[in-house]
Scaffold this active site. Structure first.
Site, short mmCIF file in Angstrom:
data_model
loop_
_atom_site.label_atom_id
_atom_site.label_comp_id
_atom_site.label_asym_id
_atom_site.label_seq_id
_atom_site.Cartn_x
_atom_site.Cartn_y
_atom_site.Cartn_z
N ASP A 77 -4.31 2.67 8.19
CA ASP A 77 -3.67 1.56 7.47
C ASP A 77 -4.68 0.42 7.30
O ASP A 77 -5.77 0.46 7.87
CB ASP A 77 -2.44 1.08 8.26
CG ASP A 77 -1.36 0.49 7.37
OD1 ASP A 77 -1.62 0.26 6.17
OD2 ASP A 77 -0.24 0.25 7.87
N HIS A 114 3.48 5.96 -1.88
CA HIS A 114 3.63 4.59 -1.33
C HIS A 114 2.59 3.62 -1.88
O HIS A 114 2.92 2.50 -2.27
CB HIS A 114 3.56 4.65 0.20
CG HIS A 114 3.61 3.33 0.88
ND1 HIS A 114 4.68 2.46 0.77
CD2 HIS A 114 2.71 2.70 1.71
CE1 HIS A 114 4.45 1.37 1.48
NE2 HIS A 114 3.26 1.48 2.06
C1 HEM Z 1 6.71 1.54 8.38
C2 HEM Z 1 6.49 1.14 7.15
C3 HEM Z 1 5.17 1.32 6.44
C4 HEM Z 1 4.19 2.25 6.61
C5 HEM Z 1 4.18 3.42 7.59
C6 HEM Z 1 3.14 1.95 5.68
C7 HEM Z 1 1.96 2.68 5.57
C8 HEM Z 1 0.94 2.40 4.67
C9 HEM Z 1 -0.28 3.14 4.56
C10 HEM Z 1 -0.67 4.34 5.43
C11 HEM Z 1 -1.01 2.57 3.56
C12 HEM Z 1 -2.38 3.04 3.05
C13 HEM Z 1 -3.54 2.36 3.69
C14 HEM Z 1 -3.94 1.06 3.06
O1 HEM Z 1 -4.30 1.00 1.88
O2 HEM Z 1 -3.91 0.06 3.78
C15 HEM Z 1 -0.25 1.47 3.05
C16 HEM Z 1 -0.65 0.63 2.02
C17 HEM Z 1 0.12 -0.38 1.51
N1 HEM Z 1 1.38 -0.74 1.88
FE1 HEM Z 1 2.47 0.09 3.36
N2 HEM Z 1 3.49 0.86 4.94
C18 HEM Z 1 4.72 0.44 5.37
C19 HEM Z 1 5.44 -0.65 4.90
C20 HEM Z 1 5.09 -1.40 3.80
C21 HEM Z 1 5.91 -2.45 3.23
C22 HEM Z 1 7.28 -2.90 3.74
C23 HEM Z 1 5.23 -2.94 2.16
C24 HEM Z 1 5.63 -4.02 1.19
C25 HEM Z 1 6.85 -4.10 0.67
C26 HEM Z 1 3.97 -2.21 2.09
C27 HEM Z 1 2.97 -2.46 1.17
C28 HEM Z 1 1.78 -1.81 1.12
C29 HEM Z 1 0.70 -2.18 0.23
C30 HEM Z 1 0.68 -3.35 -0.76
C31 HEM Z 1 -0.34 -1.29 0.46
C32 HEM Z 1 -1.70 -1.26 -0.22
C33 HEM Z 1 -1.63 -0.55 -1.54
C34 HEM Z 1 -2.96 -0.58 -2.24
O3 HEM Z 1 -3.49 -1.68 -2.41
O4 HEM Z 1 -3.48 0.48 -2.56
N3 HEM Z 1 3.93 -1.28 3.08
N4 HEM Z 1 0.94 1.39 3.73
#
Ligand code: HEM
Ligand SMILES: *[C@@H]1O[C@H](CO)[C@@H](O)[C@H](O)[C@H]1NC(C)=O
Ligand SMILES: *[C@@H]1O[C@H](CO)[C@@H](O)[C@H](O)[C@H]1NC(C)=O
Length: 511
Positions: A223, A366
């Site tokens: 992450d 996601h």
């Molecule tokens: C338990 C809940 C969640 C898990 C397991 C999760 C997991 C991840 C993972 C594995 C990544 C890819 C790694 C990275 O680019 O940093 C990611 C990216 C991201 N997540 Fe989540 N996430 C969760 C909740 C959320 C929530 C609630 C939001 C917003 C509403 C969110 C927004 C984002 C955004 C904006 C990115 C980056 C996308 C990009 O710029 O490519 N995430 N998340």
């Protein structure tokens, strides 16, 4: 190459001469620094970035340390409290507490990090309790997260931690360090300073996962990779990183659309969205195993891993499936100049149809639902957040693994202590969750409606949260629907806060 965390401690002799050293230079960092994640600027580079003409004036000594550094803490405790005695609280806030608050510059170098970094943020109910009647200009913040639960898609609030249900939380301390002992000691000193002027409402203890899982969330995926580059702070913008004006994250700074109407004392502050998101890890693993793909040339294990990677849009290592569509590529994952360098579009592929081609990355993944990159034509959509969360709760036990089911023991609850900073909650977190993640038709204009985000998507307003349909996940038959009949992520609620500039602690907030 990563910075070596050996501090040369010049002031040590002076420090140790003090009877009760307030500040002991450290040798190991409070922060983790996995290769896959962007590096922080050095203090010198952050200063340089801050004097480029477009963004002069970010006061990194006044901006609380957690806002711009991202998901990098080793340990972090979130301590949610109510204020019982505003007069006493204010008298402590203006000096004793203020002197413990960690600014951005301090975190950029190991030698200037405190033993435990302390940040503080207030809810609207907290500002009201302190007698601050200024309108900060954010409707979500004003009414609090509980009022937002239905809009966010939380099916009712039966899963909410009781402390979050309502508006009883006035503030939160964020305590970050490299050891749990440090964090607990710091909490004890805060409590002894504040005495009965505050009461604990709730706490969440976060920690980077152990060993090779450091930096990975509980489902196993790296992450904190794709974070916005902030003008005035980030010096080396990585390929594929979204560059944002400081005012997209910081209130009152260049690029904050409400800059002219914010109370002047809020400049350099940021709205902090906290969500306690429980992760049902054995259930997630079971679903992924049961829905392994059948792409020719891949082993059974590879087909299983590919299904999981297509839910997120990255492999567990962090390598993006848009660049590594069939197999994980750890070299790519660990190279932060390449691991974010993609747009989902492939003009280099003859005949590539952007509206229908999900061979590399599903529209529902996601990372595509939360940052659609070239799907929106322009990279900079004005809906960015700085994620600063940390996993909480223990590793999955053997008993849970064999039962393929999460224990109901509250001590075994695990998930993501989700933290997002932005200058405007409606344009940041709320927009992302409501207009993108929960909208089954988003990304618009595609030949197959993607469905909701499989990780955090909810059909807003519906009483039953499951099942949720997604498509695009099978590269051989992108129109095939998968019915997500389990909740992988359960919202336990949260609150909206304002993380003020440090100067305000001895100004308006304690007046
Ligand atoms: C338990 C809940 C969640 C898990 C397991 C999760 C997991 C991840 C993972 C594995 C990544 C890819 C790694 C990275 O680019 O940093 C990611 C990216 C991201 N997540 Fe989540 N996430 C969760 C909740 C959320 C929530 C609630 C939001 C917003 C509403 C969110 C927004 C984002 C955004 C904006 C990115 C980056 C996308 C990009 O710029 O490519 N995430 N998340
Ligand atoms: C980034 O992607 C572009 C376009 O695909 C490519 O030309 C460039 O070489 C990539 N940069 C790196 C460091 O991989
Ligand atoms: C979709 O794009 C991939 C490359 O990303 C390409 O190999 C494939 O042929 C395309 N599919 C169709 C149906 O054009």
């Amino acid at each position: 190459m990563k910075v070596s965390y050996i501090a040369i401690v010049i002031g040590l002799a002076v420090q140790s001469a003090l009877a009760v050293p307030k500040f002991q230079p450290r040798r190991t960092s409070i922060l983790i620094n996995p290769d896959a994640q962007p590096d922080l600027p050095s203090p010198q580079n952050a200063r340089l970035a801050g004097v480029t003409p477009a963004n002069a004036g970010l006061n990194l000594n006044d901006i609380q340390g957690d806002i711009l550094i991202g998901m990098k803490k080793k340990k972090e405790l979130f301590f949610f409290f109510s204020i019982n005695d505003a007069a006493t609280f204010k008298s402590k806030l203006s000096s004793d507490i203020k002197s413990l608050i960690t600014n951005t510059n301090q975190l950029l170098s190991v030698s200037t990090q405190p033993i435990t970094a302390v940040n503080i943020a207030f809810s609207q109910a907290g500002l009201t309790a302190l007698g601050v009647s200024d309108n900060l200009g954010d409707a979500g913040f004003q009414s609090g997260q509980f009022a937002d639960a239905a809009k966010l898609g939380d099916a009712g609030t039966t899963n909410w931690v009781s402390g979050f249900a309502g508006t009883k939380i006035h503030g939160v301390f964020l305590l970050a360090s490299d050891t749990v002992d440090n964090v607990n000691n710091e909490l004890a000193s805060l409590q002894s300073i504040l005495g009965s002027s505050i009461s604990e409402i709730h706490r969440v203890a976060g920690a980077a996962r152990p060993g090779n899982e450091e930096g990975h969330e509980h489902f196993g995926f790296m992450d904190g990779i794709s974070q916005p580059a902030v003008q005035g702070f980030t010096q080396n913008v990585l390929n594929g990183q979204a560059t944002v004006a400081p005012g997209e994250l910081l209130v009152g700074e260049t690029g904050d659309s409400l800059q002219s109407s914010r109370p002047s004392w809020t400049t350099g502050g940021s709205f902090l969205v906290f969500r306690q998101l429980q992760q049902m890890v054995p259930e997630f693993n079971k679903y992924v195993a049961n829905h392994a793909l059948s792409v020719p040339g891949l082993t059974a294990q590879e087909n299983e891993d590919l299904f999981g990677a297509r839910l997120i849009g990255r492999w567990k290592s962090g390598a993006p499936i848009d660049l590594a569509p069939l197999r994980d590529d750890t070299d790519l994952a660990n190279d932060n100049t390449r691991n974010n360098n993609f747009t989902f579009n492939h003009p280099e592929v003859p005949g590539f149809v952007f509206a229908s081609n999900q061979t590399n990355c599903p529209f529902s993944a996601h990372i595509r639902k939360t940052r659609p990159r070239a799907d929106l034509g322009s990279e900079n959509t004005g809906h960015h957040i700085m994620r600063a969360g940390i996993p909480y709760g223990p590793e999955v036990t053997d008993a849970e693994t064999s039962a393929q089911q999460s224990s109901t023991d509250p001590a075994l609850e695990r998930g993501l202590a989700f933290v997002a900073y932005q200058s405007n909650i409606a344009q940041g977190f709320e927009f992302m969750q409501e207009a993108w993640v929960n909208n089954a038709n988003f990304i618009f204009g595609k030949t197959t409606p993607p469905g909701v985000d499989p990780i955090i998507g909810r059909a807003a307003g519906s009483a039953a949260e499951t099942p949720r349909d997604i498509s695009g996940t099978d590269p051989l038959t992108p129109t095939k629907k998968f019915s997500l009949d389990v909740e992988f992520v359960v919202s336990r609620g949260g609150e909206y806060f304002f993380s003020p500039p440090i100067s305000a602690l001895s100004g308006v907030l304690s007046a």
